[in-house]
Scaffold this active site. Structure first.
Site, PDB file in Angstrom:
ATOM      1  CG  ASP A  73      -2.039   1.046   1.059  1.00 33.80           C
ATOM      2  OD1 ASP A  73      -2.534   1.221  -0.081  1.00 33.80           O
ATOM      3  OD2 ASP A  73      -2.418   1.688   2.055  1.00 33.80           O
ATOM      4  CG  HIS A 184       7.327   5.001  -2.890  1.00 34.64           C
ATOM      5  ND1 HIS A 184       7.545   5.509  -4.154  1.00 34.64           N
ATOM      6  CD2 HIS A 184       6.016   4.655  -2.868  1.00 34.64           C
ATOM      7  CE1 HIS A 184       6.418   5.473  -4.846  1.00 34.64           C
ATOM      8  NE2 HIS A 184       5.476   4.958  -4.090  1.00 34.64           N
TER       9      HIS A 184
END
Length: 199
Positions: A73, A184
């Site tokens: 997520d 990320h």
């Protein structure tokens, strides 16, 4: 060959994970996506954190398929918006996955924010859940600034308005390989590699 399910229908995420595995010479692991397994009910993302959402998705996928499952997520956390959109990044404008509406809303919300206060970063939490219930959760952050105008056509989501620290181009102006090396998700996936290599 160990099959590992990436609990996503996002072809770009699948391609990214496969590229990173290949680049890091992790052999013996075949990554499959949700399109490659029988359908199962997917719970809505209701967690308050990226980690909660990633774990819930991976648990559902492992339980339904019997395969080790990876889920992530991710989103963008903007300092001037007190860390929002955060876990609401994909549906910030009210419609899930409407990248343009989400970008336009963030830019409007930051309209009066001076350049020196436009910091923020992408966050990615990634979870690996084994059918036996063993769980691993990892997190990576990618800091930068939110630009005033979108630039670039690579990537997706908020990439066109995010300029990583130390770079003069937006995330959407980086090549896939450049982005994999610093993003990320790229960071989180590399943290996961030892766990995948051990399967």
């Amino acid at each position: 060959m160990t099959r590992v399910l990436l609990a996503s229908r996002n072809a770009k995420k699948l391609a990214e994970l496969r590229r990173i595995l290949a680049a890091n010479q992790v052999d013996g692991v075949e990554i499959v996506g949700l399109a490659d397994v029988p359908d199962f009910p997917e719970a809505p993302e209701t967690g308050a954190t990226f980690e909660e959402n990633a774990l819930a998705k991976a648990r559902d996928a492992a339980a339904a398929t019997g395969l080790p499952a990876i889920a992530d997520d991710s989103g963008i956390a903007i300092d001037a918006l007190n860390g929002m959109p955060g876990v609401l990044s994909a549906r910030w404008s009210g419609t899930h996955g409407d990248d343009k509406a989400n970008l336009d809303l963030v830019l409007a919300q930051l309209g009066d924010v001076p350049d020196d206060r436009r910091g923020g970063g992408f966050v990615c939490a990634i979870a690996l859940v084994h059918p036996d219930g063993t769980e691993t959760t990892l997190r990576a952050d990618w800091r930068g600034i939110i630009t005033r105008e979108p630039a670039g056509t690579n990537g997706f989501g908020y990439d066109p308005i995010f300029r990583p620290d130390g770079h003069d181009r937006s995330s959407a102006e980086l090549t896939p390989e450049e982005k994999d090396a610093i993003s990320h998700r790229g960071q989180a996936l590399r943290l996961l590699l030892p766990h995948l290599a051990a399967l």
